[in-house]
Design a protein around this motif. Structure first.
Motif, PDB file in Angstrom:
ATOM      1  N   SER A   1      -4.022  -3.113   0.946  1.00  0.00           N
ATOM      2  CA  SER A   1      -2.911  -3.960   0.582  1.00  0.00           C
ATOM      3  C   SER A   1      -2.980  -5.514   0.206  1.00  0.00           C
ATOM      4  CB  SER A   1      -2.469  -4.250   2.184  1.00  0.00           C
ATOM      5  OG  SER A   1      -1.539  -2.776   2.285  1.00  0.00           O
TER       6      SER A   1
ATOM      7  N   ASP B   1      -7.832   5.336   1.552  1.00  0.00           N
ATOM      8  CA  ASP B   1      -6.622   4.715   1.512  1.00  0.00           C
ATOM      9  C   ASP B   1      -7.213   3.523   2.867  1.00  0.00           C
ATOM     10  OD1 ASP B   1      -4.363   3.066   2.848  1.00  0.00           O
ATOM     11  OD2 ASP B   1      -3.484   4.619   4.158  1.00  0.00           O
TER      12      ASP B   1
ATOM     13  N   SER C   1       0.777  -1.104   0.037  1.00  0.00           N
ATOM     14  CA  SER C   1      -0.184   0.362   0.213  1.00  0.00           C
ATOM     15  C   SER C   1       0.789   1.477   0.191  1.00  0.00           C
ATOM     16  CB  SER C   1      -1.066  -0.025   1.210  1.00  0.00           C
ATOM     17  OG  SER C   1      -2.225  -0.631   0.831  1.00  0.00           O
ATOM     18  N   SER C   2       1.949   0.900   0.981  1.00  0.00           N
ATOM     19  CA  SER C   2       2.778   2.527   0.542  1.00  0.00           C
ATOM     20  C   SER C   2       3.371   2.803  -1.123  1.00  0.00           C
ATOM     21  CB  SER C   2       4.087   2.033   1.293  1.00  0.00           C
ATOM     22  OG  SER C   2       4.021   1.412   2.031  1.00  0.00           O
TER      23      SER C   2
ATOM     24  N   HIS D   1      -1.353  -7.621   0.715  1.00  0.00           N
ATOM     25  CA  HIS D   1      -0.923  -8.893   1.265  1.00  0.00           C
ATOM     26  C   HIS D   1      -1.464  -9.048   2.594  1.00  0.00           C
ATOM     27  CE1 HIS D   1       2.645  -4.974   1.528  1.00  0.00           C
ATOM     28  NE2 HIS D   1       1.325  -4.918   2.439  1.00  0.00           N
ATOM     29  N   LYS D   2      -2.248  -7.457   3.360  1.00  0.00           N
ATOM     30  CA  LYS D   2      -3.211  -7.864   3.981  1.00  0.00           C
ATOM     31  C   LYS D   2      -4.119  -8.979   4.497  1.00  0.00           C
ATOM     32  CE  LYS D   2      -0.911  -3.671   6.228  1.00  0.00           C
ATOM     33  NZ  LYS D   2      -0.354  -2.123   4.864  1.00  0.00           N
TER      34      LYS D   2
HETATM   35  C1  LIG Z   1      -4.093   2.450   6.858  1.00  0.00           C
HETATM   36  C2  LIG Z   1      -2.774   2.227   6.433  1.00  0.00           C
HETATM   37  N1  LIG Z   1      -2.201   2.701   4.990  1.00  0.00           N
HETATM   38  C3  LIG Z   1      -0.709   2.138   4.913  1.00  0.00           C
HETATM   39  C4  LIG Z   1      -0.467   1.595   5.136  1.00  0.00           C
HETATM   40  C5  LIG Z   1       0.919   1.198   4.584  1.00  0.00           C
HETATM   41  O1  LIG Z   1       0.710  -0.335   3.986  1.00  0.00           O
HETATM   42  P1  LIG Z   1       2.125  -1.552   3.385  1.00  0.00           P
HETATM   43  O2  LIG Z   1       2.841  -1.936   4.416  1.00  0.00           O
HETATM   44  O3  LIG Z   1       1.423  -2.485   2.788  1.00  0.00           O
HETATM   45  O4  LIG Z   1       2.844  -0.886   2.629  1.00  0.00           O
HETATM   46  C6  LIG Z   1      -0.778   0.637   6.159  1.00  0.00           C
HETATM   47  C7  LIG Z   1       0.047  -0.418   6.433  1.00  0.00           C
HETATM   48  O5  LIG Z   1      -0.530  -1.124   8.053  1.00  0.00           O
HETATM   49  C8  LIG Z   1      -1.926   0.556   6.869  1.00  0.00           C
HETATM   50  O6  LIG Z   1      -2.339   0.283   7.967  1.00  0.00           O
END
Ligand SMILES: Cc1ncc(COP(=O)(O)O)c(C=O)c1O
Length: 464
Positions: free
Chosen positions: A274, A244, A128-129, A276-277
């Motif tokens: 994500s 997000d 997600s980043s 992967h979540k």
């Molecule tokens: C709300 C939110 N945004 C972005 C992220 C970043 O996600 P990633 O670890 O998949 O890069 C997270 C990770 O926990 C998150 O909870």
């Protein structure tokens, strides 16, 4: 964290490894820890050396800190090893992997209530980043196009102070002023009113979170969108929304299908999640989807070779693994809509069970609500004044192998320490029962101490 300079210069730990008898590579007495060894070794020895070291990592099963998938089925693991060599960017060499990525984007767009197949545009990412960075860039570029030739001030972006660190990074790396709306005890997430109050004509977008990393709560996207509609209708700035949905993007469609947080709201231009979540894929996989082509400026798109022609790509990386995309497709085929709903419902049921049991432990108070992500967060009851704090409790649980972090809430609530358990695929109800017993025992042991235990080193910041 170890000092990077020390690690790089090899002074943090002994500069050599003595392999010992078991797993000793034949004829190798010492291996440098921080320099490339002069000679190699046989594959089995290399494997055993690394395996022995990573056994010191915590058990992924008992890691209640992370949202990231720690279990996949053997068939998925087989697919992973059989496709490990595929580079996602080599669309020409791996056209079927590229086609599967596009199928996944369309399926995800459909899951997020986009109209007809093919109307959305999107991509897989490393997580997600990266997805948030791309979405933020698209918002910034569209704002730049809008204000071109005017004397507009610098751009800003609005979110709550409970956002994940990626948004702080985005603002920093891409030079956008971050406007944090502070969360408070009374409103622990972004409200429509506060979001609108923070906007002006240079706001590139508002970013509600589905759901908040700390407590799992879903921010009220529909209310925020309606308030921004009123702002625009009243002659104010027309501010788009990026959601997000790093964790909630694969929860809300299955558990809260009536909740309008996605492309049902015309103001929502893009969404990330994500894989992967709660997409249940091993790290690292993310997705970002725009409601239609018009919301992703052309200049951000690059072409790569594809079946003798060209294909659009948009990403911060060039090369990255293709196998995670295949694993996402595996889950889509394997589970289908009803399978995802079954798994996610079970996770929420386990989270509700944990919340009930933890609320019944004297001295603890649950601070996460029902619904939202399947996570449970708790604090020490305001009135109870035990000699120990949640860092002690976290350390006590660690003795049994459980990894449950204690960390402060953001800014305005930073004096409040909470603990959070993330319920993920593989954390079944039998494990949850054992966890509750261990938690009850840990609290009783700490309560029985004759005097205050020495302070436990706290994690200054906790981002997951
Ligand atoms: C709300 C939110 N945004 C972005 C992220 C970043 O996600 P990633 O670890 O998949 O890069 C997270 C990770 O926990 C998150 O909870």
């Amino acid at each position: 964290m170890a000092d990077l300079g020390k690690v790089l210069s090899g002074t943090e730990m002994g500069a050599t490894i003595r392999p010992g008898l078991l797993g000793n590579p034949e004829g190798v007495e010492e291996i440098p820890r921080y320099r490339l060894p002069e000679e190699g070794m046989d594959p089995r020895s290399a494997y055993q050396l690394i395996r022995g070291e990573i056994d010191l990592d915590g058990s992924a099963r008992l890691n209640l800190a992370t949202f990231v998938t720690t279990y996949m089925e053997p068939e998925a693991v087989q697919l992973l090893t059989e496709s490990a060599e595929k580079n996602m960017v080599d669309k020409d060499e791996y056209p079927q992997t590229a086609a599967i990525e596009q199928r996944c984007v369309t399926m995800i767009g459909h899951l997020w209530s986009a109209g007809d197949a093919g109307s959305v545009i999107g991509t897989s990412t490393t997580g997600s980043s990266e997805a948030c960075m791309l979405a933020g860039l698209a918002l910034k570029r569209r704002w730049q196009q809008r204000v071109q030739g005017t004397s507009a001030g610098p751009p800003n972006i609005v979110f709550s102070s409970a956002v994940q660190v990626v948004w702080e990074k985005f603002a920093n790396y891409f030079e956008v002023e971050p406007r944090y709306v502070p969360v408070t005890a009374d409103s622990p997430y972004l409200t429509a009113e506060a979001a609108v109050a923070a906007c002006d004509e240079n706001t590139i977008g508002v970013v509600p979170i589905l759901g908040v990393t700390y407590t799992g709560a879903f921010e009220p996207v529909q209310e925020i969108a309606a308030a921004l509609d009123r702002l625009a209708d009243g002659g104010g700035p027309d501010v788009p929304i990026h959601v997000d949905a790093a964790s909630g993007g694969f929860i809300a469609p299955f558990l809260d299908p009536e909740l309008a947080w996605d492309f049902r709201l015309p103001r929502v231009h893009s969404i990330n999640s994500s894989g992967h979540k709660y997409g249940h894929v091993y790290p690292g996989l993310g997705w970002v989807v725009w409601r239609s082509r018009e919301f992703l400026p052309d200049e951000l798109i690059f072409k790569v070779a594809y079946l003798g022609g060209e294909m659009d790509t948009f990403g911060l990386n060039f090369s990255r693994p293709g196998s995670q995309v295949l694993l996402q497709y595996y889950n889509f085929l394997r589970l289908g809509w009803s399978g995802y709903r079954r798994v996610q419902s079970e996770l929420r049921r386990v989270a509700d069970y944990l919340a009930d049991e933890i609320a019944a432990i004297p001295g603890l108070e649950v601070v996460s609500g029902r619904g939202g992500l399947p996570v449970v967060a708790w604090q020490q009851a305001i009135r109870s004044k035990p000699a120990w704090d949640l860092h002690h409790l976290s350390a006590k649980l660690r003795e049994r192998g459980w990894q449950v972090p204690a960390y402060p809430l953001p800014e305005a609530l930073a004096d409040r320490l909470i603990m959070r358990a993330v319920v993920r695929n593989g954390f079944r109800s039998d494990l949850a029962e054992i966890f509750v017993q261990d938690l009850q025992r840990a609290v009783a042991d700490l309560d029985a101490l004759p005097s205050a235990p020495p302070p436990v080193r706290s994690a200054a910041v906790f981002h997951h």
